[in-house]
Design a protein around this motif. Structure first.
Motif, short mmCIF file in Angstrom:
data_model
loop_
_atom_site.label_atom_id
_atom_site.label_comp_id
_atom_site.label_asym_id
_atom_site.label_seq_id
_atom_site.Cartn_x
_atom_site.Cartn_y
_atom_site.Cartn_z
N LEU A 32 -5.77 -6.83 -6.81
CA LEU A 32 -5.06 -5.75 -7.42
C LEU A 32 -5.84 -4.46 -7.32
CD1 LEU A 32 -3.90 -7.45 -10.66
CD2 LEU A 32 -2.54 -6.77 -8.61
N VAL A 33 -7.14 -4.42 -7.31
CA VAL A 33 -7.89 -3.05 -7.22
C VAL A 33 -7.67 -2.62 -5.65
CG1 VAL A 33 -10.10 -1.90 -7.15
CG2 VAL A 33 -9.32 -3.36 -9.21
N ALA A 35 -5.26 -3.38 -3.90
CA ALA A 35 -3.78 -2.97 -3.54
C ALA A 35 -3.55 -1.71 -3.95
CB ALA A 35 -2.74 -4.01 -3.88
N THR A 36 -4.07 -1.29 -5.18
CA THR A 36 -3.74 0.02 -5.86
C THR A 36 -4.65 1.04 -5.55
OG1 THR A 36 -4.75 -0.71 -7.95
CG2 THR A 36 -2.34 -1.17 -7.59
N MET A 37 -5.87 0.95 -5.68
CA MET A 37 -6.96 1.97 -5.58
C MET A 37 -7.22 2.51 -4.16
SD MET A 37 -7.33 2.82 -8.63
CE MET A 37 -8.74 3.86 -8.32
N PRO A 39 -5.12 2.67 -1.38
CA PRO A 39 -4.18 3.54 -0.90
C PRO A 39 -4.26 4.70 -1.67
CG PRO A 39 -3.20 1.37 -1.14
CD PRO A 39 -4.40 1.31 -1.82
N LEU A 40 -4.41 4.75 -3.13
CA LEU A 40 -4.57 5.87 -4.01
C LEU A 40 -5.60 6.73 -3.46
CD1 LEU A 40 -3.64 7.63 -6.35
CD2 LEU A 40 -5.09 6.17 -7.96
N CYS A 153 -12.09 -0.74 -0.37
CA CYS A 153 -12.08 -2.04 -0.25
C CYS A 153 -13.19 -2.73 0.01
CB CYS A 153 -11.04 -2.36 1.03
SG CYS A 153 -9.43 -1.81 0.64
#
Length: 191
Positions: A32-33, A35-37, A39-40, A153
């Motif tokens: 989750l990190v 997948a979200t962080m 790209p952000l 990542c």
């Protein structure tokens, strides 16, 4: 077909240990990190890079500079005699505020003292490099963004690997302790 329900190899496996559940949660949180962080952070880094490059393009100005000495290889200090198309030569220019500055600029070999060349200056009249073009700035921003996302990542995956390694060592110690209690009875060896 393998069922991942109550008796399968999933979350409700009766053979699972608490450390297996913890490892599953660590993997889920890591995913989750990432997948979200990822790209952000990548978008924020690319946006910041674009803003810095746009500010540089706005602040940097072409300025006419005058050579103070002939632009030759000998003046450049290279005794090899290899011909150059461009050499470094001393130049002088006047900033927008009227201050006179000196420095070295890359100019065509053979230019004579007193001839002019273009240099780029910043808001204070100091010599700087030319601003990047739109395509190069976009490419740089893309590289910075992708690098930042990849960095997030890698950090998350390294953290997950460290946590799983710690869990594996903990499970190994628990297994050794349990085996030390069970093995003598199986091998008929006295403790």
């Amino acid at each position: 077909m393998v069922a991942l329900g109550r008796t399968g190899m999933g979350w409700r496996n009766p053979m699972r240990r608490r450390s297996d559940v913890v490892e599953g949660w660590i993997g889920l949180v890591a995913a989750l990190v990432i997948a979200t962080m990822g790209p952000l952070v990548g978008m924020l880094a690319a946006g910041h890079c674009e803003a810095v490059l746009a500010r540089q393009a706005h602040d940097r100005r072409p300025t006419v500079a005058v050579l103070t000495r002939d632009a030759t290889v000998a003046a450049n200090g290279d005794p090899s005699g290899v011909p150059f198309s461009r050499v470094s030569a001393p130049v002088r220019w006047t900033a927008a505020d009227g201050a006179v500055h000196t420095g070295r600029a890359s100019v065509d070999e053979g230019k004579r003292a007193g001839s002019t060349t273009r240099v780029w200056t910043d808001g204070r009249g100091r010599m700087t490099s030319a601003p990047l073009g739109r395509a190069a700035a976009a490419a740089d921003a893309g590289v910075y963004g992708a690098s930042a996302a990849a960095g997030v990542c890698l950090v998350v995956l390294a953290g997950r690997c460290c946590a799983v390694a710690w869990l594996d060592r903990s499970r190994g110690r628990a297994w050794e302790k349990e085996w030390a209690a069970v093995e003598p009875g199986w091998s008929h060896r006295r403790v």
